[in-house]
Scaffold this motif. Sequence first.
Motif, PDB file in Angstrom:
ATOM      1  N   VAL A   1       3.466   6.538   0.545  1.00 25.29           N
ATOM      2  CA  VAL A   1       4.656   5.970  -0.050  1.00 25.29           C
ATOM      3  C   VAL A   1       5.105   6.872  -1.189  1.00 25.29           C
ATOM      4  O   VAL A   1       4.325   7.662  -1.716  1.00 25.29           O
TER       5      VAL A   1
ATOM      6  N   ASP B   1      10.838   4.853  -2.200  1.00 25.75           N
ATOM      7  CA  ASP B   1      10.798   3.757  -1.225  1.00 25.75           C
ATOM      8  C   ASP B   1      11.273   2.458  -1.857  1.00 25.75           C
ATOM      9  O   ASP B   1      11.732   1.553  -1.156  1.00 25.75           O
TER      10      ASP B   1
ATOM     11  N   ARG C   1       2.932   1.997   6.479  1.00 24.22           N
ATOM     12  CA  ARG C   1       4.285   2.085   5.945  1.00 24.22           C
ATOM     13  C   ARG C   1       5.211   2.203   7.137  1.00 24.22           C
ATOM     14  O   ARG C   1       5.111   3.135   7.927  1.00 24.22           O
TER      15      ARG C   1
ATOM     16  N   GLU D   1       9.328   1.919   8.375  1.00 25.04           N
ATOM     17  CA  GLU D   1      10.710   1.902   7.922  1.00 25.04           C
ATOM     18  C   GLU D   1      11.610   1.633   9.106  1.00 25.04           C
ATOM     19  O   GLU D   1      11.497   2.276  10.154  1.00 25.04           O
TER      20      GLU D   1
ATOM     21  N   ILE E   1      11.880  -1.493   4.420  1.00 23.10           N
ATOM     22  CA  ILE E   1      10.594  -0.793   4.393  1.00 23.10           C
ATOM     23  C   ILE E   1       9.497  -1.837   4.225  1.00 23.10           C
ATOM     24  O   ILE E   1       9.597  -2.721   3.366  1.00 23.10           O
TER      25      ILE E   1
ATOM     26  N   ILE F   1       5.371  -2.123   3.552  1.00 26.43           N
ATOM     27  CA  ILE F   1       4.208  -1.382   3.075  1.00 26.43           C
ATOM     28  C   ILE F   1       3.032  -2.356   2.992  1.00 26.43           C
ATOM     29  O   ILE F   1       3.175  -3.459   2.450  1.00 26.43           O
TER      30      ILE F   1
END
Length: 172
Positions: free
Chosen positions: A29, A33, A108, A110, A115, A117
């Motif tokens: 990350v 982000d 992670r 996207e 996003i 995480i």
Amino acid sequence: MALTMSGLITSCAETPESSGQPHDFHPKVVLDDFLLIEGDGWSGSLTYLNYNEPEEEFSIPVNLGVGREGSVLKLALSYPDEPSADEVAEIEIYDEGRSMNGAEVISRDEEEGSIDIHTQAECQDNNRAAECLTIYELSATKMTISKRVTYDGETESFRRNYYEFSRPAPTL
């Protein structure tokens, strides 16, 4: 975002060699982000599992403002019904993006406009050794942060707390 069986199968079936990733591939990350969530106007709730008997879930309203101070993300949490609990939480990224606040980044993902995480770390919960999974789901208008706990020697996890926020879409 909870780990689904299809996600588990996909991640097991795809090796670094088959995906073209180097052998040392590890999710990373970056502070950018979190650009999606910067700013004020977030409102929502904190739902948490009470530590005292009976262990029940409680929800309280919470407001949030997100900013940066150097390389640190600042989360200003205010609890309208419990102002003494107001706090500023920090998110720091370490180890070239492989950890956040001491927890290993384990995934992670996207997608268009969002996003997700996931971080994982050994922790203490209710004076017991445990593994804590924190799930961040980020977009410009919705955000959740969930903490799941699995006590050492147990296989079942439970949700300790869950922040859920929303804000109006930015005007262009």
